[in-house]
Design a protein around this motif. Structure first.
Motif, short mmCIF file in Angstrom:
data_model
loop_
_atom_site.label_atom_id
_atom_site.label_comp_id
_atom_site.label_asym_id
_atom_site.label_seq_id
_atom_site.Cartn_x
_atom_site.Cartn_y
_atom_site.Cartn_z
N ALA A 210 2.87 -0.88 4.36
CA ALA A 210 2.14 0.38 4.18
C ALA A 210 3.12 1.55 4.13
O ALA A 210 3.51 2.11 5.16
N ALA A 211 3.54 1.90 2.93
CA ALA A 211 4.43 3.05 2.75
C ALA A 211 3.61 4.33 2.93
O ALA A 211 2.44 4.39 2.52
N TYR A 212 4.22 5.33 3.55
CA TYR A 212 3.55 6.60 3.79
C TYR A 212 4.25 7.67 2.98
O TYR A 212 5.47 7.79 3.00
N ALA A 213 3.47 8.46 2.25
CA ALA A 213 4.01 9.45 1.31
C ALA A 213 5.04 10.38 1.95
O ALA A 213 6.11 10.61 1.36
N LEU A 214 4.77 10.91 3.13
CA LEU A 214 5.71 11.85 3.74
C LEU A 214 7.01 11.18 4.18
O LEU A 214 8.05 11.82 4.21
N LEU B 81 0.83 -1.20 0.00
CA LEU B 81 0.00 0.00 0.00
C LEU B 81 0.86 1.25 0.00
O LEU B 81 1.99 1.24 0.51
N LEU B 82 0.31 2.33 -0.53
CA LEU B 82 0.91 3.66 -0.44
C LEU B 82 -0.16 4.58 0.10
O LEU B 82 -1.21 4.75 -0.54
N LEU B 83 0.06 5.16 1.27
CA LEU B 83 -0.91 6.05 1.88
C LEU B 83 -0.49 7.49 1.64
O LEU B 83 0.68 7.83 1.83
N ASP B 84 -1.46 8.31 1.23
CA ASP B 84 -1.12 9.70 0.92
C ASP B 84 -0.88 10.50 2.21
O ASP B 84 -1.00 9.97 3.31
N VAL B 85 -0.57 11.77 2.05
CA VAL B 85 -0.13 12.60 3.18
C VAL B 85 -1.19 12.78 4.25
O VAL B 85 -0.86 13.15 5.38
N MET B 86 -2.44 12.51 3.95
CA MET B 86 -3.52 12.68 4.92
C MET B 86 -3.70 11.46 5.83
O MET B 86 -4.57 11.47 6.70
N LEU B 87 -2.92 10.41 5.63
CA LEU B 87 -3.19 9.14 6.29
C LEU B 87 -2.02 8.59 7.11
O LEU B 87 -1.84 7.38 7.22
N GLY B 88 -1.24 9.46 7.72
CA GLY B 88 -0.07 9.03 8.46
C GLY B 88 -0.38 8.15 9.66
O GLY B 88 0.29 7.14 9.90
N LYS B 89 -1.39 8.50 10.42
CA LYS B 89 -1.75 7.70 11.59
C LYS B 89 -2.28 6.33 11.17
O LYS B 89 -1.99 5.31 11.79
N LEU B 90 -3.02 6.31 10.07
CA LEU B 90 -3.52 5.05 9.55
C LEU B 90 -2.37 4.13 9.13
O LEU B 90 -2.44 2.92 9.33
N ALA B 91 -1.31 4.71 8.58
CA ALA B 91 -0.15 3.92 8.17
C ALA B 91 0.41 3.14 9.36
O ALA B 91 0.76 1.97 9.24
N THR B 92 0.47 3.79 10.52
CA THR B 92 1.00 3.13 11.72
C THR B 92 0.13 1.93 12.09
O THR B 92 0.65 0.85 12.38
#
Length: 169
Positions: free
Chosen positions: A47-51, A27-38
């Motif tokens: 789950a890669a996080y954009a930032l 998965l790649l999560l956009d900048v609005m989904l940092g907590k979800l990535a965790t």
């Protein structure tokens, strides 16, 4: 659309089409989904996080998702359509988790496999290995280390808190 492809689609919480991902789909999560990535990393998802990647622009997100064959997860309707990605409608992370569960994501904790900080693959620390002061003694409790960023993980109070959140879904 083939029968197989249509079986891989479900509506998101707002009724729009979204893509369902098997547990092994990166998965790649956009900048609005940092907590979800965790949360997803704690559930074992890649789950890669954009930032974390220094990527914010839509065009770069799309290119990264394509080059790494990742399903883009976003709250941006247009971006989800352009990427054939997974659209989430909710802002609170618990509601996002519910949307993912409704879309067929398995959201449960098992043994730690992914670093909650950087998404690296964790390795178990041997019982005779030393750990930093902030981490428990690996002879007393099972500890994992991320070779990419050096963080240590164990099933402590944070683990129990995440487990309780997931149970409530």
């Amino acid at each position: 659309m083939t029968e197989d492809a249509s079986a891989d689609r479900r509506p998101s919480a707002d009724g729009s089409p979204s893509r369902r991902a098997p547990a092994d789909t990166p998965l790649l999560l956009d900048v609005m989904l940092g907590k979800l990535a965790t949360y997803l990393r704690m559930c074992g998802y890649d789950a890669a996080y954009a930032l974390d990647r220094g990527v914010e622009a839509d065009s770069k997100l799309l290119a990264l998702a394509e080059s790494e064959d990742r399903l883009l997860v976003t709250r941006d309707v247009e971006l989800a359509e352009r990427a054939d990605g997974l659209l989430l409608a909710s802002k609170p992370v618990t509601d996002q988790l519910r949307e993912l569960a409704d879309a067929g994501f398995a959201l449960e904790l098992s043994e730690p496999a992914r670093c909650a900080e950087c998404n690296g693959e964790l390795v178990a620390v041997g019982e005779d290995a030393s750990t930093p002061e902030y981490a428990p003694d690996s002879a007393e409790i099972r500890v994992w280390r991320c070779p990419d960023c050096g963080q240590y993980f164990w099933k402590g109070s944070h683990w129990e808190s995440v487990e309780a959140t997931l149970r409530e879904l």
